[in-house]
Structure formats: C-alpha cells, structure tokens
Write an enzyme that holds these catalytic residues in place. Structure first.
Site, mmCIF file in Angstrom:
data_model
loop_
_atom_site.group_PDB
_atom_site.id
_atom_site.type_symbol
_atom_site.label_atom_id
_atom_site.label_comp_id
_atom_site.label_asym_id
_atom_site.label_seq_id
_atom_site.Cartn_x
_atom_site.Cartn_y
_atom_site.Cartn_z
ATOM 1 N N TYR A 58 -36.550 33.768 -33.972
ATOM 2 C CA TYR A 58 -35.382 33.446 -33.165
ATOM 3 C C TYR A 58 -35.381 31.979 -32.778
ATOM 4 O O TYR A 58 -36.366 31.263 -32.993
ATOM 5 C CB TYR A 58 -35.327 34.347 -31.918
ATOM 6 C CG TYR A 58 -36.314 33.982 -30.823
ATOM 7 C CD1 TYR A 58 -37.674 34.239 -30.954
ATOM 8 C CD2 TYR A 58 -35.883 33.382 -29.644
ATOM 9 C CE1 TYR A 58 -38.567 33.916 -29.940
ATOM 10 C CE2 TYR A 58 -36.773 33.056 -28.620
ATOM 11 C CZ TYR A 58 -38.117 33.321 -28.786
ATOM 12 O OH TYR A 58 -38.999 32.991 -27.791
ATOM 13 N N LYS A 92 -41.674 30.902 -34.176
ATOM 14 C CA LYS A 92 -40.933 31.436 -33.017
ATOM 15 C C LYS A 92 -40.571 32.891 -33.329
ATOM 16 O O LYS A 92 -39.429 33.224 -33.687
ATOM 17 C CB LYS A 92 -39.701 30.558 -32.732
ATOM 18 C CG LYS A 92 -39.225 30.678 -31.286
ATOM 19 C CD LYS A 92 -38.386 29.486 -30.895
ATOM 20 C CE LYS A 92 -37.697 29.642 -29.549
ATOM 21 N NZ LYS A 92 -38.552 29.890 -28.413
ATOM 22 N N GLU A 134 -50.358 25.980 -24.293
ATOM 23 C CA GLU A 134 -48.974 25.842 -23.806
ATOM 24 C C GLU A 134 -48.761 26.872 -22.714
ATOM 25 O O GLU A 134 -49.721 27.507 -22.261
ATOM 26 C CB GLU A 134 -47.981 26.026 -24.960
ATOM 27 C CG GLU A 134 -48.066 27.396 -25.621
ATOM 28 C CD GLU A 134 -47.034 27.618 -26.729
ATOM 29 O OE1 GLU A 134 -45.983 26.943 -26.756
ATOM 30 O OE2 GLU A 134 -47.281 28.509 -27.560
ATOM 31 N N LEU A 163 -46.081 26.440 -29.878
ATOM 32 C CA LEU A 163 -44.758 26.244 -30.463
ATOM 33 C C LEU A 163 -44.433 24.745 -30.405
ATOM 34 O O LEU A 163 -44.628 24.117 -29.357
ATOM 35 C CB LEU A 163 -43.712 27.031 -29.667
ATOM 36 C CG LEU A 163 -42.341 27.051 -30.325
ATOM 37 C CD1 LEU A 163 -42.335 28.045 -31.488
ATOM 38 C CD2 LEU A 163 -41.259 27.421 -29.324
HETATM 39 N N1 PDD Z 1 -38.960 29.576 -25.266
HETATM 40 N N2 PDD Z 1 -43.542 27.582 -26.155
HETATM 41 C C1 PDD Z 1 -43.109 28.850 -26.193
HETATM 42 C C2 PDD Z 1 -44.094 29.932 -26.442
HETATM 43 C C3 PDD Z 1 -41.755 29.140 -25.974
HETATM 44 O O1 PDD Z 1 -41.320 30.419 -26.018
HETATM 45 C C4 PDD Z 1 -40.857 28.070 -25.697
HETATM 46 C C5 PDD Z 1 -39.392 28.288 -25.446
HETATM 47 C C6 PDD Z 1 -41.357 26.767 -25.681
HETATM 48 C C7 PDD Z 1 -40.456 25.573 -25.452
HETATM 49 O O2 PDD Z 1 -39.719 25.277 -26.622
HETATM 50 P P1 PDD Z 1 -38.285 24.577 -26.564
HETATM 51 O O3 PDD Z 1 -38.473 23.307 -25.821
HETATM 52 O O4 PDD Z 1 -37.949 24.346 -27.983
HETATM 53 O O5 PDD Z 1 -37.344 25.505 -25.850
HETATM 54 C C8 PDD Z 1 -42.705 26.550 -25.912
HETATM 55 C C9 PDD Z 1 -37.567 29.901 -25.194
HETATM 56 C C10 PDD Z 1 -36.758 29.064 -24.282
HETATM 57 C C11 PDD Z 1 -37.403 31.389 -24.957
HETATM 58 O O6 PDD Z 1 -38.178 32.136 -25.529
HETATM 59 O O7 PDD Z 1 -36.485 31.803 -24.231
#
Ligand code: PDD
Length: 294
Positions: free
Chosen positions: A32, A144, A177, A201
C-alpha cells in the site's frame, strides 16, 4: 457518503466489496501507499508512486497502473471526497483472488483499492509521548506491506503502556524506526536519522526532511543511532506523511531534553510548513494537478 475506488470504478464505500479468497484477506499478500495532499497539491507524488512500484516489485508484482492512471485515480478520489483541506489518499494493491495456496500461481488479476481520508489538524505544543520496544518485525521492513499486525500490536503496546502515541523500535541495540513513522534525534545540535536498510521503510517524509534540513544549511547525517544516544538525545522527532514532523517530549515516561518541543524541531517544522505552503500555492486546483512542483 465516502467514495472509494475499487478495481476500475468509483463507488460508495458501503458498496465496495472484495471476495473472501482475495490473497490480501487470506495472507495479507499486498502492498500500500499513503499519499498526503495539502490543499490541492499531492506532496511528493512521484516519490510515493516510485515506492509503490518498489514495494510491488519486491513481492513479484507489476504495477497495475501507469503513473498517469494512478494520478487520475487520486484526482478522482479527491474530487469526490471534499472532506477537508488536507487529506491523504490510501492506495492498496493485493495479488488478487486465488484458491488458498501459499505459492503464487501467476497470472492473477490484482485487486486495486483506493480511499481518501482527512488529515486532522495537529497540535504539537506539548509534543508526543513514545515508548521504546524491541523491533519484533520481519526483515523486509522496506516493503510497505499491508500485513501490519506487528505495527498494530506495537502501537497498542504504546497506548497500553502510558497512553503513548508511538513505539520507537530497537534492533540489535540501534534505532530502526517507529511502528508507523521514521525517527530523527538531535544531540549537541546535530540531527541524525538511521540510514536506509531493509530494517526500515524509506519514508518519503524522512527524505524530504533530510533534503529540507540540508537546503537550510542545517546538518543532518544518516547512520546508526544507539539506544544510549536515543536516551540522552536533546530532541527526538518522528515523521510520516500524515503526522509531518512530530516532536517527542517523553520517552518511556521520562522527559526528552527539557520536556518541551526543541529549538531545532521548531526550525525544521517551520521549514517544512513553509515548503508545504510554497508547493500548494504553486498548484492549480482540479484535475491534472501540478504534482511535480518542488
Ligand atoms: N505509515 N515507517 C513505517 C513503518 C510507516 O508505516 C510509515 C508511514 C513511515 C513513514 O513513511 P512516510 O513518510 O512515507 O509516510 C515509516 C503510513 C503513514 C501509514 O501506514 O499510515
């Protein structure tokens, strides 16, 4: 009522259904993206689509849509869901419907789902509380993947511990993270974030923050952050597309720095907010948005 995208059509959420043998439902076999939209500007459109392509390739799938088609799906969701100024578009691709069998028998028709939700206004005046936790997840955290049970449990652990918002994860003594965010620390004025690897990620917001800090002549290095460095940091931030840059003011119940959002966070957040305003001002509303404005 909310309008979603499912397999080629916009339709009311209540009418969107997926067969029970969809491998997303059975195995969590899919990936996703969450794409933030500020005003009418899709922030880092190409970067989000590139990461979606990388996640798909990593699970032996091809993108079911071209970038132009993805853009039209996002535009269509935004037009049909006027649910606030700032919104996020969720895009979800599963391998599709097949008899329940672990092995992948190609070719399948992927299931493609999209929805749009408001990004709530954030108030970071007092900062966020987080816990630390062992990184109990797998070795492919750079994908993701929709199979988010570990992330769900980690956020729930944080909530149950002391009402915290996030769990900052430690693997082999270093920070990876957050359960759904990337992590930055500030020590003696120097900003640091873990280097990209299969343990985290590659956050689009993380990359933007690194770029903006360097553009503003603030140092930002990428490399290992030890547990000791985390616990003695002057500032800790977490970043994501929906949270932006959030200051952490409590770690495992103890204050971070002086227990208030830090001075360097204030500068970083100002630069980030200014950047969002600049790109959204350069974007004409409506379909065919100026997505590559920098
Ligand atoms: N999640 N690390 C993980 C495990 C994440 O699920 C996310 C974001 C990030 C930050 O990535 P980005 O800056 O590209 O949003 C880091 C999204 C927002 C979610 O699962 O809703």
């Amino acid at each position: 009522m909310e309008t979603v995208w499912l397999n080629g059509k916009f339709l009311p959420a209540a009418e969107a259904t997926v067969p029970v043998l969809d491998r997303g439902f059975i195995f969590g076999d899919g990936v996703y993206e969450v794409v933030p939209v500020f005003g009418s500007h899709i922030l880092r459109f190409e970067e989000h689509l590139r990461r979606l392509g990388q996640s798909l390739a990593a699970i032996y799938m091809q993108s079911p849509h071209s970038d132009t088609e993805w853009g039209a799906i996002i535009d269509g969701l935004l037009e049909r869901n006027p649910c606030g100024r700032d919104r996020s578009v969720y895009l979800h691709v599963t391998r599709g419907v097949a008899p329940r069998e672990h092995v992948i028998r190609a070719p399948l028709t992927p299931t493609v789902f999209g929805m749009c939700t408001p990004i709530p206004e954030r108030n970071y005046d007092t900062g966020l509380s987080v816990i630390t936790h062992a990184d109990i997840r797998w070795q492919y955290c750079d994908i993701k993947a929709i199979s988010l049970l570990p992330g769900v449990l980690l956020r729930e652990r944080a909530r149950r511990a002391d009402g915290s918002t996030e769990a900052v994860l430690l693997r082999d003594g270093v920070v990876t993270e957050g359960a759904a965010s990337n992590v930055f620390v500030v020590s003696a004025g120097a900003v640091r974030t873990p280097a990209k690897s299969n343990h985290l990620l590659p956050g689009v917001t993380r990359d933007l923050v690194v770029e903006l800090l360097r553009g503003a002549d603030m140092s930002c290095s990428e490399g290992p952050i030890s547990e000791a460095e985390l616990r003695t940091a002057d500032e800790i931030w977490i970043t994501s597309s929906t949270m932006g840059i959030a200051p952490v003011t409590r770690l495992d119940g103890k204050p971070v720095g002086d227990g208030r959002p830090g001075r360097i966070w204030q500068t970083a957040d100002r630069v980030y907010q200014e950047y969002k305003l600049k790109v959204s001002a350069n974007t004409a509303p409506g379909p065919g948005l100026n997505r590559s404005a920098r």
